[in-house]
Design an enzyme around this catalytic site. Sequence first.
Site, PDB file in Angstrom:
ATOM      1  CG  HIS A  44      -2.052  -0.946   1.099  1.00 50.12           C
ATOM      2  ND1 HIS A  44      -2.567  -1.664   2.140  1.00 50.12           N
ATOM      3  CD2 HIS A  44      -2.773  -1.316   0.019  1.00 50.12           C
ATOM      4  CE1 HIS A  44      -3.545  -2.409   1.708  1.00 50.12           C
ATOM      5  NE2 HIS A  44      -3.693  -2.225   0.422  1.00 50.12           N
ATOM      6  CD  GLU A 131      -4.143 -10.041   7.385  1.00 47.68           C
ATOM      7  OE1 GLU A 131      -3.438  -9.022   7.327  1.00 47.68           O
ATOM      8  OE2 GLU A 131      -4.353 -10.660   8.445  1.00 47.68           O
ATOM      9  CB  SER A 225      -1.240   1.599   4.470  1.00 43.89           C
ATOM     10  OG  SER A 225      -0.718   1.010   5.633  1.00 43.89           O
ATOM     11  CG  ASN A 227       0.576  -1.224   8.574  1.00 41.82           C
ATOM     12  OD1 ASN A 227       1.475  -0.566   9.058  1.00 41.82           O
ATOM     13  ND2 ASN A 227       0.554  -1.545   7.282  1.00 41.82           N
ATOM     14  CB  SER A 269       3.456  -0.855   2.848  1.00 38.62           C
ATOM     15  OG  SER A 269       2.378  -0.127   3.356  1.00 38.62           O
TER      16      SER A 269
END
Length: 287
Positions: A44, A131, A225, A227, A269
């Site tokens: 990402h 995911e 993203s 995370n 990322s």
Amino acid sequence: MEIIVAKTAGFCFGVNRAVQHLEKMLDAHTSQNTHIYSYGPVIHNPQVVEHFNNQGVTIIHTLDELDTYPPGELLIRSHGVSEETIKKIQERGFTIVDSTCPYVKKIHRIVEKASLSGDAILIIGDKNHPEVIGIAGWAKGEVIIIKDVDEIDQIQWDKNKTYTVVAQTTFNVEKYKLILKKLQKKSIRVIINETVCQATVERQTEALELAKKVTKMIVIGGKNSSNTQKLYEICKSQCKDTYYIETIEELELNVFKDSDIIGITAGASTPKNIIEEVISNVRNAKF
Ligand code: F3S
């Protein structure tokens, strides 16, 4: 001004591995003239994705899109995919280079095994995240996906069932604990798996501690993203002046003062060069 950079900022093991796989595929491609694909963007991060596009990597977004391209080598990124997706890609004649992160793979195995033995699967995560979609696709029976503690009361739990619980690897670990605590108060059988990735736990813990002791916090990473979004939430909860940026261009340097202590962290990322660029621009800013 003081700048403190989180030790855990930047690529995690799984992302690094996927990027390296794609680089190796490209190296081999120049000699073999194979078409190179990635099932979804490899990470990402728009800058890295653009780099790979320029090198000749085509991103495939859906299975239907596969029919419009000649077969070649296709990378499965660290998020992983469902069993069905793997079969369909192979049926269309593409060769898979599987870069599913081993920690995600482990969740696939837990889900597959538990559902084959009759358990319902409870995934704690974002139902729209690739995911989570991939994890759900390894279940052979009932799957429930929630991401908030309040959703627990909206579900009709079956006391005769066993619920095997897994979390998205990048889920907020404190939120996961809260959800598990509430679940355990219900009169149902649950089997809990600690599947939030250790790299995520360390990154979130360090970000939390860092955000507590600085006056301003910078979180670097792709806006899509998951995370990085969670890192931002965590930092913002401790430090109201938290800035979420993808690259240095988005940062207004005039918000910083000489008296500031500035914390910097980055998602899994975010490439090293982008982090370094932010550090050096903040360090050299004139106040
Ligand atoms: Fe893997 Fe953890 Fe990264 S699950 S992809 S090492 S965040």
